[in-house]
Write a protein that holds these residues in place. Structure first.
Motif, PDB file in Angstrom:
ATOM      1  N   ALA A   1      -2.876  -4.522   7.086  1.00 12.93           N
ATOM      2  CA  ALA A   1      -3.168  -3.164   6.870  1.00 12.93           C
ATOM      3  C   ALA A   1      -4.207  -2.484   7.829  1.00 12.93           C
ATOM      4  O   ALA A   1      -4.145  -1.089   8.038  1.00 12.93           O
TER       5      ALA A   1
ATOM      6  N   THR B   1      -2.840  -1.907  -5.141  1.00 15.45           N
ATOM      7  CA  THR B   1      -3.042  -2.822  -4.141  1.00 15.45           C
ATOM      8  C   THR B   1      -4.120  -4.128  -4.444  1.00 15.45           C
ATOM      9  O   THR B   1      -3.873  -5.284  -4.437  1.00 15.45           O
ATOM     10  N   VAL B   2      -5.111  -3.545  -5.116  1.00 13.91           N
ATOM     11  CA  VAL B   2      -6.282  -4.459  -5.441  1.00 13.91           C
ATOM     12  C   VAL B   2      -5.556  -5.440  -6.533  1.00 13.91           C
ATOM     13  O   VAL B   2      -5.967  -6.635  -6.530  1.00 13.91           O
TER      14      VAL B   2
ATOM     15  N   TYR C   1      -4.704  -9.652   3.713  1.00 15.66           N
ATOM     16  CA  TYR C   1      -4.221  -8.330   3.536  1.00 15.66           C
ATOM     17  C   TYR C   1      -4.610  -7.612   4.840  1.00 15.66           C
ATOM     18  O   TYR C   1      -3.765  -6.609   5.437  1.00 15.66           O
ATOM     19  N   ASN C   2      -5.821  -7.616   5.146  1.00 15.37           N
ATOM     20  CA  ASN C   2      -6.216  -6.466   6.150  1.00 15.37           C
ATOM     21  C   ASN C   2      -5.649  -6.864   7.469  1.00 15.37           C
ATOM     22  O   ASN C   2      -5.656  -6.035   8.329  1.00 15.37           O
TER      23      ASN C   2
ATOM     24  N   ILE D   1      -4.890   2.503  -4.434  1.00 17.51           N
ATOM     25  CA  ILE D   1      -5.785   1.469  -4.132  1.00 17.51           C
ATOM     26  C   ILE D   1      -5.794   0.424  -5.362  1.00 17.51           C
ATOM     27  O   ILE D   1      -6.068  -0.907  -5.072  1.00 17.51           O
TER      28      ILE D   1
ATOM     29  N   TYR E   1      -8.529 -10.529   0.816  1.00 12.35           N
ATOM     30  CA  TYR E   1      -8.640  -9.405   1.344  1.00 12.35           C
ATOM     31  C   TYR E   1      -8.513  -9.325   3.081  1.00 12.35           C
ATOM     32  O   TYR E   1      -7.692  -8.500   3.640  1.00 12.35           O
ATOM     33  N   ASP E   2      -8.961 -10.404   3.547  1.00 10.94           N
ATOM     34  CA  ASP E   2      -9.023 -10.653   5.180  1.00 10.94           C
ATOM     35  C   ASP E   2      -7.510 -10.817   5.767  1.00 10.94           C
ATOM     36  O   ASP E   2      -6.995 -10.274   6.614  1.00 10.94           O
TER      37      ASP E   2
ATOM     38  N   LEU F   1      -2.937   0.419   9.661  1.00 10.94           N
ATOM     39  CA  LEU F   1      -3.116   1.788   9.232  1.00 10.94           C
ATOM     40  C   LEU F   1      -4.292   2.335   9.759  1.00 10.94           C
ATOM     41  O   LEU F   1      -4.357   3.741  10.105  1.00 10.94           O
ATOM     42  N   ASN F   2      -5.457   1.410   9.752  1.00  7.00           N
ATOM     43  CA  ASN F   2      -6.908   1.848  10.173  1.00  7.00           C
ATOM     44  C   ASN F   2      -6.798   2.329  11.551  1.00  7.00           C
ATOM     45  O   ASN F   2      -7.468   3.384  11.841  1.00  7.00           O
TER      46      ASN F   2
ATOM     47  N   SER G   1       0.858  -1.244   0.007  1.00 13.79           N
ATOM     48  CA  SER G   1      -0.115  -0.044   0.008  1.00 13.79           C
ATOM     49  C   SER G   1       0.810   1.621   0.010  1.00 13.79           C
ATOM     50  O   SER G   1       0.615   2.274  -0.889  1.00 13.79           O
TER      51      SER G   1
ATOM     52  N   LEU H   1      -3.275  -7.938  -4.886  1.00 12.61           N
ATOM     53  CA  LEU H   1      -4.099  -9.088  -4.236  1.00 12.61           C
ATOM     54  C   LEU H   1      -4.718 -10.067  -5.252  1.00 12.61           C
ATOM     55  O   LEU H   1      -4.571 -11.214  -5.034  1.00 12.61           O
ATOM     56  N   LEU H   2      -5.280  -9.543  -6.362  1.00 13.12           N
ATOM     57  CA  LEU H   2      -6.119 -10.412  -7.229  1.00 13.12           C
ATOM     58  C   LEU H   2      -4.809 -11.342  -8.061  1.00 13.12           C
ATOM     59  O   LEU H   2      -5.079 -12.494  -8.053  1.00 13.12           O
TER      60      LEU H   2
END
Lengths: 230, 123
Positions: free
Chosen positions: A63, A45-46, A59-60, A42, A56-57, A66-67, A16, A49-50
């Protein structure tokens, strides 16, 4: 390979941040609004991942750190606002009128287009909080019985869109005053737009920060009234 | 120690915001309570600008990065979004442009009117 990447706590954040840096370089080189660092990061990063088949989970898990910074960063927006306090006092009426008119425009626009598209009540209330910051918007959507996941998606899209088009829209509608620019960006595209306003200047950033809070709170009341119309 | 202390103050305010969010029955998030609290503390001189300034500037500088996970999260909500994508896309684009134009123009018009009036007062 993809398991190693999925398990890594740093890969998600690294990709990211690198994509954001790349977006920044592209923008500097080509000076085009479409090379928006946030949008580019964005998309990259998408795509990553693909391509690498990472969930996504997974990755998250990295990530989401950051949130975590988002609440303290929003609190920190009080600092630029404090530094521009005299400007806020001087233009108080203009600022309040600007934000109120923006909030009304948002609610009326969503109402009219929901009518035109024949949206259901649930779909309509999902769209009502689209211009305000995610944390308030989620609460509004939930309270009115909307689809919270879609509200969040629409709020994020609105923010990124506002971030990308802000310089162009300000030029198109000849919004030149820095206070007016900041109010326009913050009222239409909350915190994500505000990061663009910060880039434009200190006054723009401070006014945009103020708009996040004021328009968010006004929308809490406004949306509950507008929710009864469809 | 500078950043530790400054970051500590900001986190403490965020925490008070969380408590307010839990106690007050309004959909106002911890971050907005925190923003207002810090602004009040700065205005009343309880917290000085130099006590939070550097950490705040740093947080604000890296703020765009914090929205990347949410943007990437659209990947996950695509399935629910797809059936109503067209109306959602049109409403989003039109209303975002309209809100930006209206709030900016109204603010600018009121500022211009009052500066013109001030100018006449000076004469």
């Amino acid at each position: 390979m993809s398991e190693v990447l999925s398990d890594s706590a740093f890969f998600g954040v690294l990709i990211s941040i690198s994509a954001y840096g790349l977006g920044f370089l592209l923008k500097k080189k080509f000076k085009l609004a479409i090379f928006n660092p946030l949008l580019i990061s964005i998309i990259i990063t998408v795509a990553a991942l693909l391509l690498l088949n990472i969930d996504y989970d997974a990755y998250n898990e990295g990530a989401e750190y950051l949130n975590w910074f988002l609440t303290p960063a929003t609190v920190a927006l009080a600092v630029p606002l404090y530094e521009q306090l005299s400007l806020l006092r001087k233009n108080f009426a203009a600022i309040i009128l600007g934000i109120v008119s923006g909030v009304l425009t948002s609610l009326v626009c969503v109402f009219l287009m929901a009518l035109a598209f024949g949206l259901s009540h649930t779909e309509y209330v999902t769209m009502l909080p689209k211009s305000i910051t995610t944390a308030i918007g989620m609460g509004v959507s939930e309270e009115l019985g909307g689809y919270v996941t879609i509200s969040v998606a629409v709020i994020v899209i609105t923010g990124v869109l506002g971030n990308v088009i802000a310089p162009f829209i300000c030029k198109l509608f000849r919004i030149k005053n820095p206070v007016a620019k900041g109010i326009a960006i913050g009222t239409s595209s909350h915190a994500v737009g505000t990061t663009k306003a910060m880039e434009m200047g200190e006054v723009e950033g401070a006014m945009s920060s103020l708009s996040i809070a004021v328009s968010g709170i006004l929308t809490v009341g406004g949306a509950s009234i507008f929710a009864q119309f469809i | 120690m500078k950043y530790v202390k400054q970051f500590g103050i900001i986190l403490a305010i965020s925490f008070v915001g969380e408590i307010l969010n839990a106690v007050v029955p309004l959909p106002i998030p911890a971050s907005i309570y925190g923003l207002v609290i810090l602004l009040i503390l700065l205005c009343t001189g309880v917290v000085r600008l130099s006590a939070v300034g550097s950490a705040s500037k740093l947080l604000i500088e890296i703020m765009p990065l914090m929205f990347i996970p949410a943007g990437v999260g659209l990947l996950k909500s695509w399935d629910v979004l797809r059936p109503i994508f067209l109306p959602v896309a049109v409403i989003t684009v039109v209303s975002t442009v309209a809100v930006m134009a209206v709030s900016g123009r109204v603010t600018q018009a009121v500022i211009n009117r009052s500066t013109k009036r001030d100018g006449e007062d000076d004469e």
